[in-house]
Design a protein around this motif. Structure first.
Motif, PDB file in Angstrom:
ATOM      1  N   LYS A  35      15.470   9.129  48.901  1.00  0.00           N
ATOM      2  CA  LYS A  35      16.665   9.976  48.892  1.00  0.00           C
ATOM      3  C   LYS A  35      16.610  10.978  47.738  1.00  0.00           C
ATOM      4  O   LYS A  35      16.886  12.166  47.905  1.00  0.00           O
ATOM      5  CB  LYS A  35      17.892   9.064  48.673  1.00  0.00           C
ATOM      6  CG  LYS A  35      18.949   9.188  49.719  1.00  0.00           C
ATOM      7  CD  LYS A  35      20.066   8.228  49.340  1.00  0.00           C
ATOM      8  CE  LYS A  35      21.153   8.212  50.357  1.00  0.00           C
ATOM      9  NZ  LYS A  35      22.251   7.334  49.961  1.00  0.00           N
ATOM     10  N   ILE A  36      16.233  10.458  46.575  1.00  0.00           N
ATOM     11  CA  ILE A  36      16.180  11.317  45.379  1.00  0.00           C
ATOM     12  C   ILE A  36      15.103  12.382  45.556  1.00  0.00           C
ATOM     13  O   ILE A  36      15.310  13.557  45.216  1.00  0.00           O
ATOM     14  CB  ILE A  36      15.954  10.462  44.105  1.00  0.00           C
ATOM     15  CG1 ILE A  36      17.187   9.573  43.851  1.00  0.00           C
ATOM     16  CG2 ILE A  36      15.654  11.323  42.885  1.00  0.00           C
ATOM     17  CD1 ILE A  36      18.502  10.315  43.587  1.00  0.00           C
ATOM     18  N   ASP A  37      13.956  11.993  46.135  1.00  0.00           N
ATOM     19  CA  ASP A  37      12.892  12.988  46.374  1.00  0.00           C
ATOM     20  C   ASP A  37      13.412  14.097  47.281  1.00  0.00           C
ATOM     21  O   ASP A  37      13.180  15.276  47.042  1.00  0.00           O
ATOM     22  CB  ASP A  37      11.665  12.315  47.023  1.00  0.00           C
ATOM     23  CG  ASP A  37      10.939  11.404  46.036  1.00  0.00           C
ATOM     24  OD1 ASP A  37      11.189  11.544  44.811  1.00  0.00           O
ATOM     25  OD2 ASP A  37      10.146  10.549  46.473  1.00  0.00           O
ATOM     26  N   LYS A  38      14.105  13.698  48.332  1.00  0.00           N
ATOM     27  CA  LYS A  38      14.664  14.677  49.269  1.00  0.00           C
ATOM     28  C   LYS A  38      15.605  15.627  48.543  1.00  0.00           C
ATOM     29  O   LYS A  38      15.542  16.847  48.713  1.00  0.00           O
ATOM     30  CB  LYS A  38      15.469  13.938  50.354  1.00  0.00           C
ATOM     31  CG  LYS A  38      14.726  13.738  51.650  1.00  0.00           C
ATOM     32  CD  LYS A  38      15.691  13.225  52.702  1.00  0.00           C
ATOM     33  CE  LYS A  38      15.081  13.341  54.077  1.00  0.00           C
ATOM     34  NZ  LYS A  38      15.922  12.778  55.101  1.00  0.00           N
ATOM     35  N   LEU A  39      16.500  15.029  47.739  1.00  0.00           N
ATOM     36  CA  LEU A  39      17.497  15.845  47.025  1.00  0.00           C
ATOM     37  C   LEU A  39      16.827  16.804  46.051  1.00  0.00           C
ATOM     38  O   LEU A  39      17.238  17.954  45.907  1.00  0.00           O
ATOM     39  CB  LEU A  39      18.486  14.933  46.285  1.00  0.00           C
ATOM     40  CG  LEU A  39      19.511  14.257  47.195  1.00  0.00           C
ATOM     41  CD1 LEU A  39      20.221  13.123  46.466  1.00  0.00           C
ATOM     42  CD2 LEU A  39      20.532  15.279  47.698  1.00  0.00           C
ATOM     43  N   ARG A  40      15.780  16.316  45.404  1.00  0.00           N
ATOM     44  CA  ARG A  40      15.071  17.195  44.467  1.00  0.00           C
ATOM     45  C   ARG A  40      14.411  18.354  45.205  1.00  0.00           C
ATOM     46  O   ARG A  40      14.200  19.418  44.649  1.00  0.00           O
ATOM     47  CB  ARG A  40      14.010  16.390  43.698  1.00  0.00           C
ATOM     48  CG  ARG A  40      14.648  15.551  42.594  1.00  0.00           C
ATOM     49  CD  ARG A  40      13.590  14.723  41.920  1.00  0.00           C
ATOM     50  NE  ARG A  40      14.096  14.037  40.750  1.00  0.00           N
ATOM     51  CZ  ARG A  40      13.514  12.978  40.220  1.00  0.00           C
ATOM     52  NH1 ARG A  40      12.403  12.484  40.747  1.00  0.00           N
ATOM     53  NH2 ARG A  40      14.022  12.415  39.150  1.00  0.00           N
ATOM     54  N   ASN A  41      14.072  18.123  46.484  1.00  0.00           N
ATOM     55  CA  ASN A  41      13.497  19.209  47.292  1.00  0.00           C
ATOM     56  C   ASN A  41      14.585  20.033  47.975  1.00  0.00           C
ATOM     57  O   ASN A  41      14.313  20.795  48.896  1.00  0.00           O
ATOM     58  CB  ASN A  41      12.554  18.635  48.368  1.00  0.00           C
ATOM     59  CG  ASN A  41      11.287  18.093  47.756  1.00  0.00           C
ATOM     60  OD1 ASN A  41      10.818  18.615  46.740  1.00  0.00           O
ATOM     61  ND2 ASN A  41      10.738  17.042  48.346  1.00  0.00           N
ATOM     62  N   GLY A  42      15.822  19.807  47.575  1.00  0.00           N
ATOM     63  CA  GLY A  42      16.927  20.615  48.106  1.00  0.00           C
ATOM     64  C   GLY A  42      17.405  20.185  49.478  1.00  0.00           C
ATOM     65  O   GLY A  42      18.089  20.943  50.162  1.00  0.00           O
ATOM     66  N   GLN A  43      17.058  18.959  49.905  1.00  0.00           N
ATOM     67  CA  GLN A  43      17.491  18.503  51.237  1.00  0.00           C
ATOM     68  C   GLN A  43      18.545  17.419  51.095  1.00  0.00           C
ATOM     69  O   GLN A  43      18.325  16.439  50.384  1.00  0.00           O
ATOM     70  CB  GLN A  43      16.316  17.852  51.973  1.00  0.00           C
ATOM     71  CG  GLN A  43      15.380  18.777  52.671  1.00  0.00           C
ATOM     72  CD  GLN A  43      14.246  17.930  53.222  1.00  0.00           C
ATOM     73  OE1 GLN A  43      13.401  17.440  52.471  1.00  0.00           O
ATOM     74  NE2 GLN A  43      14.231  17.746  54.524  1.00  0.00           N
ATOM     75  N   SER A  44      19.649  17.577  51.829  1.00  0.00           N
ATOM     76  CA  SER A  44      20.661  16.530  51.810  1.00  0.00           C
ATOM     77  C   SER A  44      20.215  15.403  52.741  1.00  0.00           C
ATOM     78  O   SER A  44      19.686  15.667  53.819  1.00  0.00           O
ATOM     79  CB  SER A  44      21.994  17.133  52.270  1.00  0.00           C
ATOM     80  OG  SER A  44      22.896  16.106  52.528  1.00  0.00           O
ATOM     81  N   PRO A  45      20.410  14.133  52.356  1.00  0.00           N
ATOM     82  CA  PRO A  45      19.956  13.032  53.223  1.00  0.00           C
ATOM     83  C   PRO A  45      20.809  12.834  54.466  1.00  0.00           C
ATOM     84  O   PRO A  45      20.485  12.031  55.319  1.00  0.00           O
ATOM     85  CB  PRO A  45      20.026  11.793  52.321  1.00  0.00           C
ATOM     86  CG  PRO A  45      20.740  12.192  51.087  1.00  0.00           C
ATOM     87  CD  PRO A  45      20.933  13.680  51.076  1.00  0.00           C
TER      88      PRO A  45
END
Ligand code: UGA
Length: 436
Positions: A35-45
């Motif tokens: 989840k955190i990786d996604k958020l860091r890439n600007g993607q909401s989970p």
């Protein structure tokens, strides 16, 4: 202010993005690395209108960062919001293990006087437990508990959070009130209402709001059963009721009932809390019973109109628990799918956003991406979520692709007058059906 937010679910992530937009420095943490990786890439989970943009703005401005380390959220923060899940136990009681674990971890990393805020919905009394836990773990520091329940709706989360009807703060000290007033100062300066109470009152208020809204929906659904039996029209009845300012028109839409991860579980948790305090509150049980009946009533309509369900193809239009979300948790659409599958029907579902989540939750469901594909060869279409794209459907085309032109409208998306003369057998909720 430096703010920590523990948990990046619907409440946590929207809070992170909002606090950053208000100009605070926010660290959002979650123990789910993916989840955190996604958020860091600007993607909401998950899908929430406007959230991707707000998160992107926050991260680009440097006001919002994400981490898996509690220390990052707590060190030098004046306030930490606990937004972790409170799933139901088998008994219906809220499971607060994640709240306790988060609080312990906050205490471990705290390096200064700090307000620890319950933002997840928790039963009254949780703050006492939290306060004892924090004090025992860090007698050297003043760690204070406060309650700041969240009132955002999924699908309108950003709007509700950036422009709240009211902000509720429950606290027991001037220090905690002062910290939370400063968190929300950019909103109160614009005229948004901030209500201050003691902590227990704030905890009960949150449950009371969700329970009352659930009760309004169940009241409308009970009226729907009465209208079906008598020939009345529940839409008109609730319109009449809604013109009385003391009742108000909202949350009186009859249908297949409420779902999602708030109303059903909060109602149960509130009931268990009341029981644990020695008050039965049987009204809450009845609200939940009527909600279950709403799904069963829709299943019965499908069975009545199709006769034998075995092998019949039924298309569900909408799988999410409501429009503008991809959330299928405790979705009435899936509860209906279960009842119909158990009777031998073949269920094919369409949803503008929630298809993949529904398939993951219920693998025996056939899920397609186009409503006309879902309807092709179907003996009945059931409208289960009132997405705007469903109201705009090309009805003559729908009729052409279906095996039989039958619509059961579980959300009263269409009006019987609009369906008359279309050749459809149209069965709404709590309104007279149209039979060609
Ligand atoms: C609900 C509350 O509305 C929020 O204020 C609260 O913050 C949130 O729970 C929470 O506790 O976190 P939400 O679950 O996102 O928000 O969804 P709602 O818009 O309230 O809808 C709940 C369910 O009621 C949906 O399944 C919806 O379809 C159903 N509903 C709503 C009806 O069946 N009839 C209505 O008239 C209104």
């Amino acid at each position: 202010m430096k703010i920590g937010v523990v948990g990046t679910g619907h409440v946590g992530l929207v809070s992170c993005a909002t606090f950053a937009a208000l100009g605070h420095d926010v660290v959002g943490i979650d123990n789910d690395q993916e989840k955190i990786d996604k958020l860091r890439n600007g993607q909401s989970p998950f899908f929430e209108p406007g959230l991707d943009e707000l998160v992107a703005k926050g991260t680009a401005s440097g006001h919002l960062i994400f981490s898996t380390e509690m220390a990052d959220a707590v060190k030098d923060s004046e306030v930490v919001f606990i937004c972790v899940g409170t799933p139901p136990k088998a008994s219906g009681e809220a499971n607060l293990a994640a709240v306790e674990a988060a609080a312990r971890d906050v205490a471990k990393h705290a390096n200064q006087r700090l307000v620890v805020v319950e933002k997840s919905t928790v039963p009254a009394g949780t703050s006492n437990r939290l306060q004892t836990t924090l004090k025992r773990q860090r007698p050297d520091l003043q760690l204070e508990v406060a309650s700041n329940p969240e009132f955002l709706r999924e699908g309108k989360g950003v709007e509700d959070s950036m422009s709240p009807e009211r902000i509720l703060v429950g606290a027991d000290s001037d220090f905690a009130f002062d910290v939370l007033r400063r968190v929300y100062e950019p909103l109160t300066a614009k005229g948004h209402l901030l209500l201050e109470t003691d902590i227990t009152t704030a905890e009960i208020s949150k449950h009371a709001c969700n329970a009352f809204l659930s009760m309004k929906i169940s009241f409308a659904n009970a009226l729907a059963r009465l209208c079906e039996a008598s020939g009345g029209d529940v839409v008109k009845v609730t319109e009449v009721m809604g013109t009385d300012k003391r009742i108000g028109p909202q949350f009186l839409n009859a249908g297949i009932g409420y779902g999602g991860y708030c109303f059903p579980k909060d109602l149960q948790a509130f009931e268990r809390l009341a029981q644990s305090l020695g008050y039965e509150f049987p009204l809450l049980r009845e609200v939940a019973n009527i909600n279950d009946e709403a799904v069963a009533a829709a299943a019965k309509k499908v069975e009545d109109v199709l006769w034998n369900l075995d092998g019949k193809r039924v298309a569900l239009f909408g799988l999410a628990f409501k429009p503008a979300t991809d959330d299928v948790r405790l979705s009435p659409a899936l509860a209906l799918a279960r009842l119909l599958l158990d009777k031998g029907a073949v269920i094919v579902g369409y949803d503008p956003q929630a298809g993949p989540n529904a398939k993951a939750e219920m693998p025996e469901l056939e899920v397609v991406e186009d409503p006309f594909d879902a309807a092709t060869g179907a003996h009945c279409v059931v409208i289960t979520t009132e997405w705007p794209e469903i109201a705009d459907l090309d009805l003559p085309r729908l009729k052409q692709v279906m095996a039989e032109p039958v619509i059961v409208d579980g959300r009263n998306v269409f009006d019987p007058s609009q369906m008359a003369g279309t050749g459809f057998t149209y069965i709404p909720t709590g309104r007279p059906p149209v039979v060609p």
